[in-house]
Design a protein around this motif. Structure first.
Motif, PDB file in Angstrom:
ATOM      1  N   SER A  24      -6.243 -94.113 -31.838  1.00 49.39           N
ATOM      2  CA  SER A  24      -4.891 -93.784 -31.367  1.00 49.39           C
ATOM      3  C   SER A  24      -4.296 -95.093 -30.876  1.00 49.39           C
ATOM      4  N   SER A  26      -2.853 -95.441 -28.320  1.00 50.31           N
ATOM      5  CA  SER A  26      -3.089 -95.528 -26.867  1.00 50.31           C
ATOM      6  C   SER A  26      -4.485 -96.053 -26.527  1.00 50.31           C
ATOM      7  N   ALA A 131      -4.704 -87.452 -27.007  1.00 47.02           N
ATOM      8  CA  ALA A 131      -3.536 -88.322 -27.189  1.00 47.02           C
ATOM      9  C   ALA A 131      -3.129 -88.220 -28.647  1.00 47.02           C
ATOM     10  N   ASP A 133       0.610 -87.168 -31.416  1.00 48.33           N
ATOM     11  CA  ASP A 133       1.998 -86.737 -31.559  1.00 48.33           C
ATOM     12  C   ASP A 133       2.136 -85.288 -31.065  1.00 48.33           C
ATOM     13  N   HIS A 134       3.317 -84.948 -30.523  1.00 46.07           N
ATOM     14  CA  HIS A 134       3.465 -83.625 -29.906  1.00 46.07           C
ATOM     15  C   HIS A 134       3.357 -82.484 -30.918  1.00 46.07           C
ATOM     16  N   TYR A 137      -0.290 -82.056 -31.461  1.00 44.15           N
ATOM     17  CA  TYR A 137      -0.925 -81.456 -30.275  1.00 44.15           C
ATOM     18  C   TYR A 137      -0.689 -79.950 -30.231  1.00 44.15           C
ATOM     19  N   LEU A 164       6.504 -90.767 -26.936  1.00 44.94           N
ATOM     20  CA  LEU A 164       5.317 -90.907 -27.783  1.00 44.94           C
ATOM     21  C   LEU A 164       5.497 -92.091 -28.724  1.00 44.94           C
ATOM     22  N   ARG A 169       9.869 -87.481 -27.924  1.00 46.82           N
ATOM     23  CA  ARG A 169       9.427 -87.165 -26.565  1.00 46.82           C
ATOM     24  C   ARG A 169       8.717 -85.824 -26.618  1.00 46.82           C
ATOM     25  N   GLY A 172       1.774 -85.148 -25.305  1.00 46.76           N
ATOM     26  CA  GLY A 172       0.844 -85.841 -26.198  1.00 46.76           C
ATOM     27  C   GLY A 172       0.451 -87.220 -25.709  1.00 46.76           C
ATOM     28  N   ARG A 173       1.060 -87.666 -24.608  1.00 42.69           N
ATOM     29  CA  ARG A 173       0.724 -89.002 -24.085  1.00 42.69           C
ATOM     30  C   ARG A 173      -0.632 -88.981 -23.391  1.00 42.69           C
TER      31      ARG A 173
END
Ligand code: C5P
Length: 410
Positions: A24, A26, A131, A133-134, A137, A164, A169, A172-173
């Motif tokens: 990811s 992140s 973590a 993408d929404h 998720y 994200l 937005r 998912g963060r």
């Protein structure tokens, strides 16, 4: 003595933690998490999936941690069965970031890389920090995998909502490293901590007693001692309710936070949480008096030079009024006759002991990181603690608390 002379707290001293990193964007936050865990005293072993290693090379972790770093499952130079050894010695494993694919593998028991194999080889508490993408998720498949993991006792940390990598937005963060480190400490506490299964209520900060919609009668309490007490109880496995007038810092993962302003609100919030609670740690600086009336409109300046009177009425003594079998620990911030003044409050407020500190000292008391506490009990016992970080002062208070005859042992 200056505040810098108290050593930094090491809540994970001697602990072995496995950190699994999956693919990811992140993944860079996992570097900061590894550093935080090691700063807290843990030795961290790191496992990387092949995709994670594309985002962050193993070398970055190798330069940072004192444990081992496992990357390629087929690396002939790596110790044999490295993932088995890492899983076995871990006292907690956190997978951060946990991608949708890695969550699916963990849910299914698939072991095809060093992260999933380390998790399979471990009997320690597992934490996953999703973590992605929404839209990913929210997929039914991802949610079903998370539900399956939760049902097996896996601690799911996050995700948070926000911006994200895709620019969208949503949820998912990856949680911030301070929160993730808190999740590791919480999981270890709940597995082996000396206060596991107990419920502790901690109060923090100075109450704000309104004069009008914009002004209040307050005090200099920063809430730091209460936050440290909440954190230390959480790290020892307790379920913690923090009743606070101040916003707590990041990293209080797992602590139930109840915001209040006034003494009366604090009293009501404690009354809600106290049935069945084991202890109340009353670190809040509760105002003894409040304005008799809070004006509905902002008060105007009176005529030039004219004195203004503010009528004050007494607040309830919050801690004294709490009944039940829970053990109560009080705090006494004094500027003179520390011992005598604090000692008098033990019986009056039915406390098991009181932590007294002289707030006129520069390195102790309000708004600083350290404290110099004296623990006083009803039998006249006086235990002087050295200058300590507030977290370590909190740890000393709990060491004392769990030895009290009224404490329900684990
Ligand atoms: O203000 P005092 O020195 O009496 O505070 C001693 C203890 O009593 C502290 O733990 C404080 O949180 C608590 N207290 C309270 N209600 C008040 C005043 C103090 O519970 N009205």
């Amino acid at each position: 003595m200056t505040a810098g002379e108290a050593p930094a707290p090491r809540p994970l001293a001697g602990r072995r933690v496995a950190l699994g990193v999956s693919g990811s964007i992140s993944a860079y936050k996992a570097v900061e998490l590894a550093r935080r865990l090691e700063d807290a005293g843990a030795i961290v072993d790191v496992a990387l999936t092949p995709s994670a290693a594309r985002f962050i090379p193993a070398l970055t972790f190798r330069s940072l941690v004192h444990g081992e770093v496992a990357e390629d499952l087929w690396d002939a130079a790596a110790p044999a069965e490295q993932h088995v050894a890492m899983g076995r010695r871990a006292e907690a494993m956190i997978v951060a970031p946990a991608s949708a694919t890695t969550l699916a593998k963990l849910a299914q028991g698939i072991g095809d890389n060093t992260v999933t194999l380390t998790a399979l080889a471990s009997a320690a508490p597992l934490i996953v920090a999703p973590a992605m993408d929404h839209v990913m998720y929210n997929q039914a498949a991802v949610q079903a995998n998370l539900d399956a993991l939760k049902a097996r006792g896996v601690l799911v940390a996050g995700p948070a909502a926000g911006r994200l990598a895709s620019g969208a937005r949503g949820l998912g963060r990856l949680l911030e490293p301070a929160e993730l480190a808190g999740a590791v400490r919480s999981a270890i506490g709940r597995a082996v901590g000396p206060m596991r299964g107990r419920h502790v209520i901690v109060t923090a900060g100075g109450t704000r007693e309104p004069i009008d919609p914009v002004r209040f009668v307050g005090n200099r309490s920063s809430g730091k001692m209460g936050f440290a007490l909440a954190e230390a109880a959480r790290d020892r496995g307790a379920v913690v309710t923090l009743v606070t007038t101040q916003a707590p810092p990041a990293g209080l993962f797992g602590v139930v936070v109840r915001r209040v302003e006034t003494a009366v609100e604090m009293q009501a919030e404690i009354a809600k949480s106290s049935p069945g609670a084991d202890a109340l740690i009353m670190a809040a600086a509760v105002a003894d008096y409040r304005p008799a009336e809070a004006a509905e409109e902002k008060l105007k300046k009176s005529a030039e030079g004219e004195a203004r009177m503010l009528e004050l009425v007494e607040n309830p003594d919050v801690v004294a009024g709490v009944e039940g079998s829970l053990l109560k620990v009080g705090f006494a911030a004094e500027t003179s006759d520390l011992i005598a003044n604090a000692q008098a409050k033990i019986a009056k407020k039915s406390l098991v002991f009181i932590a007294a500190n002289d707030v006129s000292q520069e390195d102790a008391g309000f708004a600083v990181e350290t404290n110099r506490i004296v623990l006083l009990d009803a039998a006249g016992g006086v235990e002087r603690l050295p200058l300590l970080h507030k977290y370590d002062a909190a740890a000393a208070i709990y060491e004392r608390l769990v030895g009290e005859p009224g404490w329900r042992a684990v």
